[in-house]
Write an enzyme that holds these catalytic residues in place. Structure first.
Site, PDB file in Angstrom:
ATOM      1  N   SER A 122       0.785  -1.235   0.000  1.00 17.97           N
ATOM      2  CA  SER A 122       0.000   0.000   0.000  1.00 17.97           C
ATOM      3  C   SER A 122       0.818   1.286   0.000  1.00 17.97           C
ATOM      4  O   SER A 122       0.251   2.376  -0.103  1.00 17.97           O
ATOM      5  CB  SER A 122      -0.956   0.002   1.194  1.00 17.97           C
ATOM      6  OG  SER A 122      -2.025  -0.894   0.969  1.00 17.97           O
ATOM      7  N   LYS A 167       0.144   3.870  -2.673  1.00 20.48           N
ATOM      8  CA  LYS A 167      -0.839   4.962  -2.591  1.00 20.48           C
ATOM      9  C   LYS A 167      -0.168   6.336  -2.496  1.00 20.48           C
ATOM     10  O   LYS A 167      -0.789   7.348  -2.838  1.00 20.48           O
ATOM     11  CB  LYS A 167      -1.766   4.734  -1.392  1.00 20.48           C
ATOM     12  CG  LYS A 167      -2.645   3.489  -1.512  1.00 20.48           C
ATOM     13  CD  LYS A 167      -3.501   3.282  -0.278  1.00 20.48           C
ATOM     14  CE  LYS A 167      -4.431   2.089  -0.427  1.00 20.48           C
ATOM     15  NZ  LYS A 167      -3.729   0.790  -0.485  1.00 20.48           N
ATOM     16  N   SER A 174      -5.769   3.673   4.294  1.00 22.45           N
ATOM     17  CA  SER A 174      -5.222   2.811   3.249  1.00 22.45           C
ATOM     18  C   SER A 174      -6.360   2.243   2.405  1.00 22.45           C
ATOM     19  O   SER A 174      -6.477   1.022   2.199  1.00 22.45           O
ATOM     20  CB  SER A 174      -4.377   1.675   3.844  1.00 22.45           C
ATOM     21  OG  SER A 174      -3.508   1.145   2.867  1.00 22.45           O
TER      22      SER A 174
END
Length: 561
Positions: free
Chosen positions: A212, A215, A396
């Site tokens: 993640s 991102k 997230s």
């Protein structure tokens, strides 16, 4: 017998010798600037003056004068210097041969003038034949020819290079923490944010999956391309058939099915429905006609709705929805929960929610596209990108990140499917002056094992974020804080680094990651990226946190050992 052939008497000879001696004495007082010379062409003018020898002077005498002048004049000095040499040579000739002077005063004058001219000509032409120069026999004080004084060329002496500042000897090591077996295959990069210097490198140029942390790249790209104020519209237009409306999604997955949901300042589907009912009733062509059909236009995004490299269980476990341009609540079963099961048809769920809001729950639902130029019945706008990015980072949120990534591709005009992200995200990130040539971008959320980003790229990007370049301060303000907020709220508690690390977490089945900014104990600011990959489990987070605490304690004294 002519006058110049009459023999001289002894008295005449003595008088001639006296006159010659007087002339020699006068010659010693004559300077080069006052020599009685003819007007001579300038050196380099192309003319080559020739000596004019009067017939009364024997050729042998003329030759003697020429030889002496040639020894005196120097070609490089020009006409004036040659004239000075010619005059001096002639008077020396008279001193050496005083009896010659009595021959003819006029002849001597001609010899002086001609000798000077010849010497100048010899200096210019080197004795080669040339047309005879015009000689002015008038005796006058000439204006001396100026001889240019050459400007000396100055060659700058090479200066020694200043010695660079010595590199500091760093003594604080985290080597033991970096070799913790719980980290699996470990990649890492730490930089001094002020200088960009790499302090710590463990295969930091290796491109690998980020989980993640991806991102952060997606959010940075969205700020560069969409800007912080961009809002995503959801629109309703009249359908092509009686009693038909078209719900047109433009990618806003945060649209609330009821008055609110987990997303801050989300647009409201009931508000959109209220606009449509009012416009429908106000139009004479539709007033009194019930809405019986709803067309669902999700064509803003194309291609697969589920990335082939993703594990489908992420949908059922509630971590991500399908990627569609039309959906509500991120397609969650529970709109108020971060982790909640998602459906297998996000577009249909959005249509069902809209039908309920319109008060026509039994209306026909079908996917299609709006007709060009169809009359608008209502529109709502999402929260701005500046609000959505902290949402995506703190929780997230995979679905929100995929929305932002796809909108970047659409805005850049490079496509609207998963494949377009490989062009869109690197193109957007390159605007920050970063080398994006090695990036592999498969998705916007980081769920795929096929993504490729290096720790060094991330530590460089976080320098830009720490500097708040462009609009990147929105990311700096929106990241989780160790022991305080978001996905880091439950980590670093009770450690020195708590409150001093802002970073994005990452976790997929094959890796754990952490990347961000450290306000170190010595006051320095560091940027970092740590990847624990391959055969790892949840304990990798503990090992990453311990390493991060070690880096916090070392600060700028961190050694790359």
């Amino acid at each position: 017998m002519s006058d110049d052939q009459v023999p001289l008497t002894r008295r005449e000879l003595r008088e001639a010798e006296a006159r010659a001696a007087a002339a020699a004495s006068a010659d010693e007082q004559v300077t080069g600037d006052t020599l009685p010379t003819a007007r001579l062409p300038k050196v380099g003018s192309g003319a080559a003056p020739t000596l004019v020898v009067p017939a009364a002077i024997p050729p042998s005498v003329a030759a003697m004068a020429l030889d002496d002048d040639a020894a005196t004049a120097t070609a490089a000095t020009g006409g004036a210097a040659a004239g000075r040499g010619a005059g001096g040579g002639f008077w020396a000739l008279v001193r050496r041969h005083p009896r010659i002077w009595g021959g003819s005063t006029a002849a001597v004058a001609l010899l002086v003038l001609g000798g000077g001219a010849f010497a100048a000509g010899a200096a210019v032409a080197g004795g080669s034949s040339a047309p005879v120069a015009v000689v002015d026999s008038a005796t006058a004080t000439p204006t001396p020819s100026a001889t240019a004084t050459p400007t000396p060329s100055v060659t700058a002496r090479a200066q020694p290079q200043a010695a660079g500042a010595p590199s500091p000897i760093r003594t604080c090591s985290v080597a033991d923490l970096a070799t913790d077996s719980r980290l699996g295959t470990f990649l890492g990069s730490v930089r001094n944010a002020a200088t960009g210097e790499v302090l710590f490198d463990r295969s930091a140029n290796t491109y690998a999956r980020t989980a993640s942390v991806m991102k952060v790249l997606t959010s940075s790209a969205a700020l560069a391309v969409l800007g912080p104020d961009y809002r995503v519209p959801t629109t309703v237009v009249k359908g092509a058939n009686p009693g038909e409306v078209v719900l047109v999604g433009s990618g806003d997955i945060t649209l609330a099915s009821t008055g609110s949901n987990i997303y801050q300042d989300a647009a409201s589907l009931p508000e959109l429905a209220a606009q449509v009912k009012a416009a429908w009733a106000a139009d004479p062509s539709t007033a009194g006609t019930p809405i019986t059909s709803i067309v669902l236009d999700a064509s803003a995004f194309s291609g697969d709705r589920w990335q082939p490299s993703w594990n489908r269980k992420e949908l059922y476990d509630g971590y991500s929805s399908e990627v569609t341009a039309l959906q509500v609540d991120g397609d969650r079963d529970d709109p108020s929960a971060n982790v909640s099961a998602r459906s297998e048809n996000a577009v249909l769920r959005a249509g069902q929610s809209f039908a309920i809001s319109l008060g026509v729950p039994n209306a026909t639902l079908a996917e299609g596209t709006a007709s060009a130029g169809a009359a608008q019945l209502g529109q709502v706008l999402s929260a701005p990108v500046s609000t959505m990015i902290p949402d995506a980072l703190l929780r997230s949120d995979n679905t929100e990140a995929e929305m932002l990534a796809r909108l970047v591709a659409v805005k850049l005009g490079v496509g609207s499917d998963f494949g377009a992200l490989q062009k869109a995200i690197p193109q957007a990130l390159a605007t920050y002056g970063l080398d994006t040539s090695g990036l592999t971008i498969v998705d916007g959320s980081g769920l795929s094992d096929d993504n490729g980003v290096s720790p060094n790229f991330l530590s460089q990007l976080f320098i830009k974020i720490d500097d708040r370049e462009g609009n990147l301060g929105i990311i700096a303000d929106g990241l989780p804080v160790a022991g305080r907020s978001g996905t880091l709220a439950g980590r670093f508690n009770g450690t020195p680094a708590a409150g001093n690390v802002i970073a994005k977490t990452g976790w997929i089945d094959t890796g754990y990651t952490l990347s961000g900014i450290i306000d170190a104990a010595d006051g320095s600011v560091l940027t970092f990226a740590f990847f624990a990959l391959d055969d790892v489990d949840d304990s990798a987070k503990t090992a990453i946190d311990a390493l991060t605490n070690g880096v916090y304690a070392c600060g700028n004294n961190l050694a790359n050992t």
